[in-house]
Design an enzyme around this catalytic site. Sequence first.
Site, mmCIF file in Angstrom:
data_model
loop_
_atom_site.group_PDB
_atom_site.id
_atom_site.type_symbol
_atom_site.label_atom_id
_atom_site.label_comp_id
_atom_site.label_asym_id
_atom_site.label_seq_id
_atom_site.Cartn_x
_atom_site.Cartn_y
_atom_site.Cartn_z
ATOM 1 N N THR A 9 8.983 66.879 42.020
ATOM 2 C CA THR A 9 9.557 67.665 40.928
ATOM 3 C C THR A 9 11.056 67.791 41.105
ATOM 4 O O THR A 9 11.546 67.819 42.234
ATOM 5 C CB THR A 9 8.932 69.085 40.866
ATOM 6 N N ASN A 10 11.765 67.882 39.987
ATOM 7 C CA ASN A 10 13.200 68.138 40.032
ATOM 8 C C ASN A 10 13.512 69.590 39.678
ATOM 9 O O ASN A 10 14.674 69.953 39.517
ATOM 10 C CB ASN A 10 13.932 67.207 39.043
ATOM 11 N N GLY A 13 12.875 75.826 40.794
ATOM 12 C CA GLY A 13 11.966 76.982 40.776
ATOM 13 C C GLY A 13 10.587 76.597 41.284
ATOM 14 O O GLY A 13 9.975 77.307 42.086
ATOM 15 N N LYS A 14 10.110 75.449 40.829
ATOM 16 C CA LYS A 14 8.792 74.982 41.302
ATOM 17 C C LYS A 14 8.836 74.692 42.801
ATOM 18 O O LYS A 14 7.893 75.033 43.525
ATOM 19 C CB LYS A 14 8.389 73.697 40.571
ATOM 20 N N ASP A 71 2.697 69.663 36.083
ATOM 21 C CA ASP A 71 3.188 69.715 34.708
ATOM 22 C C ASP A 71 2.693 71.030 34.134
ATOM 23 O O ASP A 71 1.506 71.361 34.246
ATOM 24 C CB ASP A 71 2.724 68.522 33.873
ATOM 25 N N PHE A 154 11.918 81.731 36.899
ATOM 26 C CA PHE A 154 12.710 80.745 36.142
ATOM 27 C C PHE A 154 12.071 80.579 34.769
ATOM 28 O O PHE A 154 11.069 81.226 34.452
ATOM 29 C CB PHE A 154 12.766 79.409 36.913
ATOM 30 N N GLY A 155 12.652 79.685 33.976
ATOM 31 C CA GLY A 155 12.049 79.320 32.688
ATOM 32 C C GLY A 155 11.780 80.518 31.781
ATOM 33 O O GLY A 155 12.664 81.345 31.528
ATOM 34 N N HIS A 182 -0.138 81.058 37.048
ATOM 35 C CA HIS A 182 -0.841 79.817 36.731
ATOM 36 C C HIS A 182 -0.671 78.803 37.862
ATOM 37 O O HIS A 182 -1.607 78.147 38.288
ATOM 38 C CB HIS A 182 -0.289 79.256 35.407
ATOM 39 N N ARG A 183 0.567 78.720 38.391
ATOM 40 C CA ARG A 183 0.835 77.737 39.461
ATOM 41 C C ARG A 183 0.116 78.148 40.747
ATOM 42 O O ARG A 183 -0.368 77.282 41.482
ATOM 43 C CB ARG A 183 2.354 77.648 39.684
HETATM 44 P P1 ITT Z 1 9.548 68.452 36.712
HETATM 45 O O1 ITT Z 1 8.938 67.674 35.569
HETATM 46 O O2 ITT Z 1 10.580 67.682 37.459
HETATM 47 O O3 ITT Z 1 8.514 69.082 37.602
HETATM 48 P P2 ITT Z 1 10.305 70.302 34.602
HETATM 49 O O4 ITT Z 1 11.072 71.579 34.584
HETATM 50 O O5 ITT Z 1 10.743 69.238 33.614
HETATM 51 O O6 ITT Z 1 10.361 69.707 36.095
HETATM 52 P P3 ITT Z 1 7.774 70.447 33.250
HETATM 53 O O7 ITT Z 1 7.994 69.171 32.536
HETATM 54 O O8 ITT Z 1 6.421 70.713 33.837
HETATM 55 O O9 ITT Z 1 8.794 70.623 34.462
HETATM 56 O O10 ITT Z 1 8.177 71.615 32.249
HETATM 57 C C1 ITT Z 1 7.749 72.896 32.511
HETATM 58 C C2 ITT Z 1 8.578 73.892 31.727
HETATM 59 O O11 ITT Z 1 7.708 75.000 31.420
HETATM 60 C C3 ITT Z 1 9.672 74.447 32.636
HETATM 61 O O12 ITT Z 1 10.891 73.806 32.415
HETATM 62 C C4 ITT Z 1 9.697 75.917 32.251
HETATM 63 O O13 ITT Z 1 10.565 76.086 31.183
HETATM 64 C C5 ITT Z 1 8.262 76.205 31.810
HETATM 65 N N1 ITT Z 1 7.514 76.796 32.929
HETATM 66 C C6 ITT Z 1 6.578 76.199 33.715
HETATM 67 N N2 ITT Z 1 6.157 77.017 34.683
HETATM 68 C C7 ITT Z 1 6.849 78.152 34.528
HETATM 69 C C8 ITT Z 1 6.886 79.360 35.228
HETATM 70 O O14 ITT Z 1 6.175 79.550 36.332
HETATM 71 N N3 ITT Z 1 7.688 80.313 34.786
HETATM 72 C C9 ITT Z 1 8.453 80.125 33.690
HETATM 73 N N4 ITT Z 1 8.513 79.011 32.977
HETATM 74 C C10 ITT Z 1 7.705 78.014 33.393
#
Ligand code: ITT
Length: 201
Positions: A9-10, A13-14, A71, A154-155, A182-183
């Site tokens: 992942t990039n 936060g993850k 994802d 994040f997000g 969820h994660r």
């Molecule tokens: P990678 O594909 O490199 O893992 P990404 O940020 O592009 O990074 P995703 O395609 O899975 O990851 O997109 C997930 C989006 O959903 C992420 O950018 C957040 O905006 C949101 N999201 C996912 N999990 C979240 C969380 O735990 N809290 C808040 N927002 C979350």
Amino acid sequence: MDCKLLLATNNRGKVREFRSLLSNLPLQLVTTAEMGITTVVDEVGGSFEENARLKAVTLAAESHLLALADDSGLEVDALGGEPGHLSARYGGEGLSDSDRVDYLLSKLKDVPWDKRSASFCSVIAVAIPGGEVELCYGRCHGIIAFEPKGEHGFGYDPVFFMPELGKTMAELSPEVKNQVSHRALAAGEAYKVLERLIGKR
Ligand code: ITT
């Protein structure tokens, strides 16, 4: 295969969350950045499953390491499940997390509290280089708040209100988020998959 697990992942936060969620595994957790991998996988799949699989398989093949990809995204009932697997690009390319939150709030500006239900979904794919892939799922429910609150996470965390905790996800400490998110649920399943795969070697 050596004793490393690539966090494919990039999203920083993850990475932070996985470092804590998987810390007890007898595997060295490494990131794409640490391994010098700059590949950005095109998320052309039409679902969380397809994109998680795509990211894990591509990066396992490239690194020759066991790879874990997530994802994830937000599904808002009043928006027919949007933004779903397009959560990272909601509102257009190049937006910040807070721009995307603002965009989401603008889409929901006339939606009353009792119709603002949503869920966060995470699909984790664990891939062996050139071999099998396993998928793990986690989901948690909440309500989209009228305004952002909290500094953690994040997000979309600042607008994801969890009624049973009386807080947005961004108001939860990282330790508490990692018990209820969820994660965290999907990572609990992935933990068991990884233990089994390690045991086979
Ligand atoms: P990678 O594909 O490199 O893992 P990404 O940020 O592009 O990074 P995703 O395609 O899975 O990851 O997109 C997930 C989006 O959903 C992420 O950018 C957040 O905006 C949101 N999201 C996912 N999990 C979240 C969380 O735990 N809290 C808040 N927002 C979350």
